[in-house]
Design an enzyme around this catalytic site. Structure first.
Site, PDB file in Angstrom:
ATOM      1  N   ASN A 102      -5.927 -17.863  -1.894  1.00 35.87           N
ATOM      2  CA  ASN A 102      -5.945 -17.512  -3.315  1.00 35.87           C
ATOM      3  C   ASN A 102      -4.506 -17.480  -3.821  1.00 35.87           C
ATOM      4  O   ASN A 102      -3.763 -16.552  -3.513  1.00 35.87           O
ATOM      5  CB  ASN A 102      -6.618 -16.131  -3.481  1.00 35.87           C
ATOM      6  N   TRP A 103      -4.156 -18.503  -4.588  1.00 33.09           N
ATOM      7  CA  TRP A 103      -2.759 -18.612  -5.044  1.00 33.09           C
ATOM      8  C   TRP A 103      -2.451 -17.747  -6.258  1.00 33.09           C
ATOM      9  O   TRP A 103      -1.334 -17.743  -6.767  1.00 33.09           O
ATOM     10  CB  TRP A 103      -2.413 -20.088  -5.324  1.00 33.09           C
ATOM     11  N   LYS A 104      -3.475 -17.080  -6.794  1.00 31.21           N
ATOM     12  CA  LYS A 104      -3.295 -16.157  -7.935  1.00 31.21           C
ATOM     13  C   LYS A 104      -2.411 -16.816  -8.996  1.00 31.21           C
ATOM     14  O   LYS A 104      -2.550 -18.015  -9.266  1.00 31.21           O
ATOM     15  CB  LYS A 104      -2.686 -14.833  -7.448  1.00 31.21           C
TER      16      LYS A 104
ATOM     17  N   HIS B 163     -12.710 -10.875  -8.741  1.00 29.93           N
ATOM     18  CA  HIS B 163     -11.548 -10.421  -7.963  1.00 29.93           C
ATOM     19  C   HIS B 163     -11.080  -9.079  -8.539  1.00 29.93           C
ATOM     20  O   HIS B 163     -11.171  -8.843  -9.744  1.00 29.93           O
ATOM     21  CB  HIS B 163     -10.428 -11.464  -8.038  1.00 29.93           C
TER      22      HIS B 163
ATOM     23  N   GLU C 278     -12.510  -7.028  -0.181  1.00 31.88           N
ATOM     24  CA  GLU C 278     -11.070  -6.849  -0.332  1.00 31.88           C
ATOM     25  C   GLU C 278     -10.797  -5.412  -0.782  1.00 31.88           C
ATOM     26  O   GLU C 278     -10.918  -5.098  -1.983  1.00 31.88           O
ATOM     27  CB  GLU C 278     -10.511  -7.820  -1.371  1.00 31.88           C
TER      28      GLU C 278
ATOM     29  N   SER D  45      -3.819  -8.567   2.553  1.00 35.19           N
ATOM     30  CA  SER D  45      -2.591  -8.716   3.356  1.00 35.19           C
ATOM     31  C   SER D  45      -2.834  -9.435   4.686  1.00 35.19           C
ATOM     32  O   SER D  45      -2.207  -9.104   5.693  1.00 35.19           O
ATOM     33  CB  SER D  45      -1.947  -7.341   3.601  1.00 35.19           C
TER      34      SER D  45
ATOM     35  N   GLY E 112      -3.980 -14.051   0.121  1.00 29.00           N
ATOM     36  CA  GLY E 112      -3.348 -14.368  -1.154  1.00 29.00           C
ATOM     37  C   GLY E 112      -1.900 -14.736  -0.889  1.00 29.00           C
ATOM     38  O   GLY E 112      -1.563 -15.900  -0.640  1.00 29.00           O
TER      39      GLY E 112
HETATM   40  C1  PEP Z   1      -6.305 -11.242  -2.647  1.00 36.68           C
HETATM   41  O1  PEP Z   1      -6.033 -10.503  -3.576  1.00 36.68           O
HETATM   42  O2  PEP Z   1      -7.182 -12.118  -2.732  1.00 36.68           O
HETATM   43  C2  PEP Z   1      -5.554 -11.044  -1.428  1.00 36.68           C
HETATM   44  C3  PEP Z   1      -6.203 -10.862  -0.343  1.00 36.68           C
HETATM   45  O3  PEP Z   1      -4.219 -11.005  -1.541  1.00 36.68           O
HETATM   46  P1  PEP Z   1      -3.127 -10.658  -0.420  1.00 36.68           P
HETATM   47  O4  PEP Z   1      -3.416 -11.492   0.798  1.00 36.68           O
HETATM   48  O5  PEP Z   1      -1.842 -11.029  -1.078  1.00 36.68           O
HETATM   49  O6  PEP Z   1      -3.254  -9.204  -0.124  1.00 36.68           O
END
Ligand code: PEP
Length: 262
Positions: A17-19, A104, A175, A217, A238
């Site tokens: 997920n590149w947000k 999300h 998540e 994370s 992400g």
């Molecule tokens: C996310 O929000 O989809 C996610 C898991 O982000 P991160 O890996 O940066 O915690």
């Protein structure tokens, strides 16, 4: 702590997920680099990327013929018409999306997306032939108030109650909001127990096998501890998916786990 041997897994998902971390140029540069690296593949590992809407088509064009699937980070619930600023599941489907993130936590808690809106988006995805990856998770505040179970059960109920899947696929992403980078990674025992709870809860509403993936994370160093757990059918990184130096080792590590356990 390993609950199972990795060979007992069937399909697992590794979704990046590149947000809103990367702009158009950076997104294209990263997919170009990914295509230039000789990445390993495995028939049981499904790789997917979720770029921002502005970069989606350019990323698709670079990825053509690769093993990566593409997903939207969000969809509108209407189809076509006078909906300024919205991009529907149908439009994403026509542009080459296989998956879409729905609900999300950043949409729920920053942009006030309700369970009702999430449900409409799930139905729009299923109607359009897109596989929704529905994100659920409790906040730190929920946890502190002993409302974790309540929050998850309610989010699941709002997705599945009365939902007709009719052989269509849906994926749940657990998540915990407090574990999203730069938060504190969830310990594997808690992740395992929560995935168990989520699978049991989903089974109250449908006989369909629904994969439940984990996000929060995830990186190359900790991914094995999550994928080794019963009920964890993949991961949704992400931050670690947005740089070549962290994403490639993560992909290599996951595929290496499977290759080492043929
Ligand atoms: C996310 O929000 O989809 C996610 C898991 O982000 P991160 O890996 O940066 O915690």
């Amino acid at each position: 702590m390993k609950d199972k041997h990795l060979t007992t897994l069937r399909m697992i998902y590794l979704f990046g997920n590149w947000k809103m971390y990367l702009d158009l140029e950076e997104s294209v540069a990263l997919v170009t680099e990914l295509c230039n690296v000789k990445l390993p593949t495995h028939e049981y590992v499904t790789l997917g990327i979720f770029p921002n809407p502005l970069a989606f088509v350019s990323v698709r064009n670079v990825f053509k013929g690769s093993t990566f699937f593409l997903g939207a980070q969000n969809v509108g619930w209407t189809s076509k018409g006078a909906y300024t600023g919205s991009i529907s599941a149908e439009l994403y489907k026509n542009a080459g999306a296989t998956y879409a993130l729905v609900g999300h936590s950043e949409r729920r808690y920053i942009f006030n997306e309700t369970n009702e809106a999430v449900r409409k988006k799930v139905e729009a995805c299923l109607d359009a032939g897109i596989i929704p990856v529905v994100c659920i998770g409790e906040t730190q505040k929920d946890k502190d108030a002993n409302k974790k179970e309540y929050r998850l059960k309610k989010q699941i109920m709002k997705v599945f109650e009365g939902l007709s899947l009719d052989r269509k696929e849906i994926i749940i992403a657990y998540e915990p909001v407090w574990a999203i980078w730069p938060g504190t990674p969830c310990n594997p025992e808690e992740a395992r127990d929560t995935h168990e709870l989520i699978h049991a809860e989903i089974a109250k509403y449908t006989d369909t096998k629904v994969p439940v993936i984990y996000g929060g994370s995830v990186n190359a160093e900790n991914v094995e501890q999550y994928l080794s757990l019963n009920g964890v059918d993949g991961v949704l990184p992400g931050h670690a998916s947005t740089k070549i130096d962290t994403f490639v080792p993560l992909i290599e590590h996951v595929i290496g786990l499977f290759r080492a356990n043929p």
